[in-house]
Scaffold this motif. Structure first.
Motif, PDB file in Angstrom:
ATOM      1  N   ARG A  64       0.700  -1.232   0.108  1.00  0.00           N
ATOM      2  CA  ARG A  64       0.021   0.095  -0.014  1.00  0.00           C
ATOM      3  C   ARG A  64       0.781   1.204   0.093  1.00  0.00           C
ATOM      4  O   ARG A  64       0.429   2.404  -0.522  1.00  0.00           O
TER       5      ARG A  64
ATOM      6  N   ARG B 211       0.860   4.368  -2.644  1.00  0.00           N
ATOM      7  CA  ARG B 211       0.612   5.732  -2.287  1.00  0.00           C
ATOM      8  C   ARG B 211       1.705   6.504  -2.744  1.00  0.00           C
ATOM      9  O   ARG B 211       1.519   7.598  -3.242  1.00  0.00           O
TER      10      ARG B 211
ATOM     11  N   SER C 286       1.424   9.664  -6.016  1.00  0.00           N
ATOM     12  CA  SER C 286       1.249  10.924  -5.245  1.00  0.00           C
ATOM     13  C   SER C 286       1.491  11.947  -6.152  1.00  0.00           C
ATOM     14  O   SER C 286       1.260  13.233  -5.911  1.00  0.00           O
TER      15      SER C 286
ATOM     16  N   HIS D  82      -8.857   8.749  -2.482  1.00  0.00           N
ATOM     17  CA  HIS D  82      -7.449   7.929  -2.363  1.00  0.00           C
ATOM     18  C   HIS D  82      -7.571   6.706  -1.957  1.00  0.00           C
ATOM     19  O   HIS D  82      -7.114   5.927  -2.582  1.00  0.00           O
ATOM     20  N   ASN D  83      -8.214   6.368  -0.730  1.00  0.00           N
ATOM     21  CA  ASN D  83      -8.354   5.006  -0.246  1.00  0.00           C
ATOM     22  C   ASN D  83      -8.682   4.096  -1.391  1.00  0.00           C
ATOM     23  O   ASN D  83      -8.407   2.957  -1.753  1.00  0.00           O
TER      24      ASN D  83
ATOM     25  N   ARG E 279       3.368  12.553  10.410  1.00  0.00           N
ATOM     26  CA  ARG E 279       2.411  11.750   9.251  1.00  0.00           C
ATOM     27  C   ARG E 279       1.331  10.894  10.108  1.00  0.00           C
ATOM     28  O   ARG E 279       1.364  10.549  11.157  1.00  0.00           O
ATOM     29  N   VAL E 280       0.025  11.179   9.341  1.00  0.00           N
ATOM     30  CA  VAL E 280      -1.126  10.557  10.091  1.00  0.00           C
ATOM     31  C   VAL E 280      -1.161   9.124   9.742  1.00  0.00           C
ATOM     32  O   VAL E 280      -0.987   8.632   8.361  1.00  0.00           O
TER      33      VAL E 280
ATOM     34  N   ASP F  59      -0.047  11.284   1.762  1.00  0.00           N
ATOM     35  CA  ASP F  59      -0.328  11.688   3.000  1.00  0.00           C
ATOM     36  C   ASP F  59      -1.855  11.347   3.418  1.00  0.00           C
ATOM     37  O   ASP F  59      -2.015  11.551   4.594  1.00  0.00           O
ATOM     38  N   VAL F  60      -2.577  10.394   2.588  1.00  0.00           N
ATOM     39  CA  VAL F  60      -3.813   9.934   3.097  1.00  0.00           C
ATOM     40  C   VAL F  60      -3.632   8.500   3.391  1.00  0.00           C
ATOM     41  O   VAL F  60      -3.539   7.602   2.879  1.00  0.00           O
ATOM     42  N   PRO F  61      -3.853   8.192   4.936  1.00  0.00           N
ATOM     43  CA  PRO F  61      -3.819   6.990   5.298  1.00  0.00           C
ATOM     44  C   PRO F  61      -5.164   6.232   5.097  1.00  0.00           C
ATOM     45  O   PRO F  61      -5.934   6.867   4.464  1.00  0.00           O
ATOM     46  N   PRO F  62      -5.071   4.918   5.340  1.00  0.00           N
ATOM     47  CA  PRO F  62      -6.384   4.283   5.242  1.00  0.00           C
ATOM     48  C   PRO F  62      -7.442   5.012   6.664  1.00  0.00           C
ATOM     49  O   PRO F  62      -7.157   5.257   7.333  1.00  0.00           O
TER      50      PRO F  62
END
Lengths: 164, 770
Positions: A131, A135, A139, A148-149, B649-650, B712-715
């Motif tokens: 993952r 990601r 980017s 995004h998910n 970092r989120v 930048d976008v986590p689950p």
């Protein structure tokens, strides 16, 4: 020298200032390739040249002479498209063709063992499809709706499976 | 915006409080809440394949015969006037058809200013557009060049020479505060709220916090650039636009250009992201005017810089939040005041205190917003206006109070949840905030949080957990018309001049129509995005879905009545009255005896009709005035902060929502996540940099204004109570904006938990943590 666009030879535009993006959209009416910034910052205009992803807004049409350009129309149908819909990797749909073109080329980059910023072992022969790898590698393609998910899920599903 | 309005709304609310529910058009719960089939299923977007193949038509892909291309020239000064404008070289450049300036622009009035309920208005700025040599803000449009190709127009625009006489401009927030204005009302709420003596309660409180929180300008940054294609045919005007206000734009253009409303058609089937930024601005007016002068269709696509220059965003703000509490943490004082920017020619007050009024009980309240005037592009609504920054301030303050008290911040919130509206005393229509908090805390694993900040470390990384609450008011718009056509083959078409900008409008309304009519989903088509269809309100305030549900519901009632008339004496349902039948299983069914059923096909065949069409509008949204109606969220965050670089970092975000019926869990999850991601951006990276010396935006680019990228976008996990609201169509409330509020506070609070550093100014960039 002609430009091959989705398998068809086309003459470069007379006006040397025309970007590959504007040639595709305004001259050839291949409007699946989107314009989001014309600054090389958003990735909406991503197309493939000789199988590698490029930003068509920062590419002059003339630079594609003698090369093969593939747009979302040329990829269609692609397993990523169905996966994006199933995983809801889109909302407004504007960045979507660029995301899909970038993902298609990105999968090949990982398979070829090209490392990224998050790859732990730069000397390893193969790179895992994690993952975080997806990601990082995606980017350059911005999405403002926040899909995004779903985008990453769709890419992982296609890359892990045997559909590509 | 007046005292009269405040008094009128207050009176209506009082009266409605005494009116029994059954007397209201929306008084009894929607019966479909109990009969969901397609509603509630995770159906994929019906327009997904079109979008994923690049075939969904967006505005700048339009090509009309004889189309020309326009480029705008923006002012490089903030206040002053054009002294000299020489367009000779530009006009002589190859392919140029027109250079339009204040000299030859048609004389036009002011664009009717947008309001939530006025279908005739969509404007964001009351300034004249290229009517005089005055420059009123930096980046204002001063000329448009039209040419045969985009490249020719772009080049010719560089040949236009302009000299300005500069005048002093108001550009400094701090300086402008002295002249701040105090509006009487904020949207439809009274601005100044004073209950008890909050300052005295604060001074005498056992525990208290009192701090100032600052948030910067933001821009919407939809990935699709604003674009217009306009063409005149005599006095008929065709406009392809990218807009979340189709009918209001058509009506406003008609009044501005002096033609009949029915002569203007605005088409906007797909919008590449709106977020409040795709209303009516100068670019539509300039393009329509240029098309008239050039006598040819004109396409204008703003540059990304142009979007920053002439499309306003979220106002910067400075908010004071003070909370006083007794020994048990029960609030005795809630003070929320502040300043944001709204020039006199703007309309949008950035309502950051509205959420505060309904969020917590308190013995006393002091709430007021003040507006400062700067010479800027007018600010406007941006996804979750008000609540986004208001919740950052209030939910940071609650966390600070919990820390002072050494009390768990979730527990502190639970102790102060209201059981009715804390100010008006109105009952909530549905309110399960407590459940959202406890369910969310359990799923997230909140109990793992270490109360003492800065105690969890792994190498260079400090880990923290934080939470924050969000809320958003329910809104339903009057004037949502829906046309419903039922055909003899058993298919149905739903059409309305509503908007699809990623919300899944066609998908969810198709699901709704299938259940409302008792037809299979595949038999439903939904057509949107054209002012030639029946009128619908703007897509704003997270109201479009419920507004259309109400419209379609009313149309279905009319269809039932019409079919009952057509059914005739030979029908199995002959003799039944409207109240005794309902639409189900592909026809009309007796409520008392479901065996009595007459199919749509049979009814139409017997009547010799190919189709039946009805049009109806939703009932007046009186529920909004009788009840306090809010959706709520509990947001949880886990993140890491580098002790070396200050990088945040989120790692995890979880949103637990109480927002009524979820109509489609797939698209709903997408919208909620999307809102949360915009909150993530506001917390960590997003800021429109404004040069206070010159009044010019310094980062008009997606390379310099950082919206969240994939890494930048986590689950993001989302969950909901799923409890229907008995006062709304389908039990649903809007969710398009609910995801954002609370996220920035949850992140700031997690940063504090990780590091012990309290950041009260967004975005939380590295420099603020070193």
């Amino acid at each position: 020298m002609d430009i091959t666009v989705n398998g068809t030879a086309v003459a470069p535009p007379d006006d040397a200032r025309v970007s590959l993006l504007d040639m595709l959209r305004d001259h050839l009416h291949l409007t699946g390739t989107k314009v989001g910034c014309n600054q090389g910052a958003c990735g909406a205009c991503t197309v493939l040249i000789d199988g590698r992803r490029v930003l068509s807004c920062l590419t002059l049409a003339a630079q594609a002479a003698g090369r093969e350009v593939t747009t979302i129309e040329g990829l269609d149908p692609h397993p990523l498209q169905a996966a994006f819909v199933e995983r809801d990797g889109l909302q407004c749909g504007y960045c979507t063709p660029g995301q899909i073109c970038a993902a298609a080329a990105m999968i090949d980059e990982v398979r070829a063992g090209v490392p990224s910023y998050v790859t732990a072992d730069l000397s390893a022969e193969s790179v895992p499809f994690s993952r975080d790898e997806v990601r990082e590698r995606m980017s350059g393609n911005l999405c403002r709706c926040g899909a995004h998910n779903g985008i990453v899920d769709a890419i992982l599903e296609v890359a892990d499976g045997s559909t590509v | 915006m007046s005292r009269v309005q405040n008094a009128a709304i207050s009176s209506v609310r009082t009266v409605l409080g005494w009116v029994p529910d059954r007397w209201l058009p929306s008084g009894s719960p929607d019966p479909l809440i109990a009969r969901q089939q397609e509603i509630g299923r995770p159906t994929s977007r019906v327009d997904g394949p079109l979008k994923a193949s690049g075939r969904a038509p967006f505005v700048t892909e339009t090509v009309l015969a004889g189309q020309t291309y326009a480029t705008l020239i923006h002012s490089t000064i903030t206040r002053g006037r054009i002294l000299r404008l020489d367009s000779t070289a530009a006009e002589a450049a190859p392919g140029v058809l027109l250079v339009m300036t204040y000299r030859n622009m048609p004389r036009l009035g002011i664009v009717p200013m947008a309001s939530l309920t006025n279908l005739g208005a969509a404007g964001n700025s009351a300034l004249p557009i290229m009517q005089d040599p005055e420059v009123r803000y930096n980046g204002q449009v001063v000329a448009a060049v039209v040419a045969e190709t985009q490249e020719q127009a772009d080049h010719a625009a560089t040949l236009v020479e302009i000299d300005y006489a500069q005048e002093p401009a108001a550009t400094r927030f701090e300086d402008a505060k002295a002249g701040a204005r105090t509006l009487t009302s904020i949207l439809i709420e009274r601005n100044h709220v004073s209950v008890g003596d909050a300052e005295r309660e604060l001074r005498s409180a056992v525990h208290a916090v009192d701090n100032v929180y600052r948030t910067p300008r933001h821009n919407h940054n939809a990935i699709e650039l604003h674009g217009v294609v306009a063409a005149w045919d005599g006095d008929a005007l065709l406009v392809h636009d990218s807009t979340q206000a189709i009918v209001p734009t058509a009506n406003a253009l008609a009044s501005l250009f002096g033609v009949a409303k029915e002569k203007v058609r605005v088409i906007s089937p797909y919008v590449g992201g709106g977020f409040g930024g795709k209303m009516m601005w100068d670019h539509q007016v300039v393009t329509v005017a240029a098309a008239r002068l050039a006598g040819r269709p004109v396409r204008l696509r703003l540059t990304r810089e142009g979007v920053y220059r002439i499309i306003g965003g979220r106002s910067p703000a400075e908010q004071r939040v003070a909370i006083g509490a007794d020994a048990d943490g029960r609030f005795a004082a809630m003070i929320h005041t502040g300043y944001s920017v709204m020039p006199p020619y703007g309309r949008f007050p950035e309502q950051y205190t509205l959420g505060t009024r309904a969020a917590y009980r308190s013995k006393s309240f002091e709430i007021i917003q003040r507006h400062v005037d700067l010479d800027i592009v007018p600010n406007t609504f941006m996804r979750t206006p008000g609540e986004t920054i208001g919740a950052f301030a209030v939910e940071s303050a609650v966390d600070e109070l919990a820390h002072v008290m050494d009390l768990d911040p979730v527990e502190l919130r639970l102790r102060n949840l209201p059981d009715r509206h804390p100010l008006s005393g109105q009952p909530f229509s549905q309110h399960a905030v407590h459940q959202a908090w406890t369910d969310g805390a359990e799923r997230f694993g909140w109990s793992r949080r270490q109360a003492k900040p800065g105690t969890v470390r792994d190498g260079e990384w400090l880990t923290g957990l934080g939470c924050g609450a969000g809320s958003f008011p329910y809104a339903r718009m009057p004037g949502a018309n829906v046309r419903l056509t039922l055909r003899r083959d058993g298919s149905a078409e739903v059409s309305t001049a509503a908007h699809e900008m990623g919300m899944g409008t066609a998908t969810v309304q198709a699901q709704h129509a299938a259940d409302r009519l008792g037809l299979p989903l595949e038999q439903i088509t939904v057509t949107l995005g054209d002012s030639a269809l029946v009128a619908a309100p703007i897509a704003g305030g997270s109201s479009q879905t419920v507004s259309l549900v109400a419209g379609l519901s009313a149309a279905a009632d009319d269809l039932r009545d019409e079919l009952l008339r057509l059914a005739g004496p030979d029908s199995p349902i002959a003799g039944l009255k409207a109240a005794e039948v309902r639409l189900a299983d592909g026809g009309l069914v007796s409520v008392a005896d479901p065996a009595r059923h007459d199919g749509y096909r049979e009814i139409l065949a017997r009547a010799g009709r190919d189709e039946v069409t009805v049009t109806a509008a939703g009932s007046p949204p009186l529920e909004m005035l009788k009840y306090s109606m809010h959706s709520s969220s509990a947001i949880f965050c886990e993140l890491r902060v580098s002790a070396v670089t200050g990088e945040v970092r989120v790692d995890r975000l979880l949103g637990s929502f109480d927002c009524g019926t979820i109509l489609n869990p797939k698209t709903a999850a997408g919208q909620l996540r999307g809102g949360m991601i915009m909150g993530l951006g506001s917390a960590l990276t997003e800021e429109t940099l404004f040069d206070e010396r010159t009044g010019r935006i310094m980062n008009p680019s997606l390379a310099d204004y950082h919206i969240p990228a994939h890494l930048d976008v986590p689950p993001i996990e989302v969950m909901w109570t799923g409890i229907p609201d008995p006062r709304t169509p389908m039990g649903a409330r809007g969710i398009g904006e609910l995801g954002t509020p609370g996220v920035a506070a949850a992140i700031a609070n997690a940063v504090f938990n990780a590091t012990g550093k309290r950041v009260r100014e967004l975005p939380i960039t590295l420099d603020k943590l070193l």
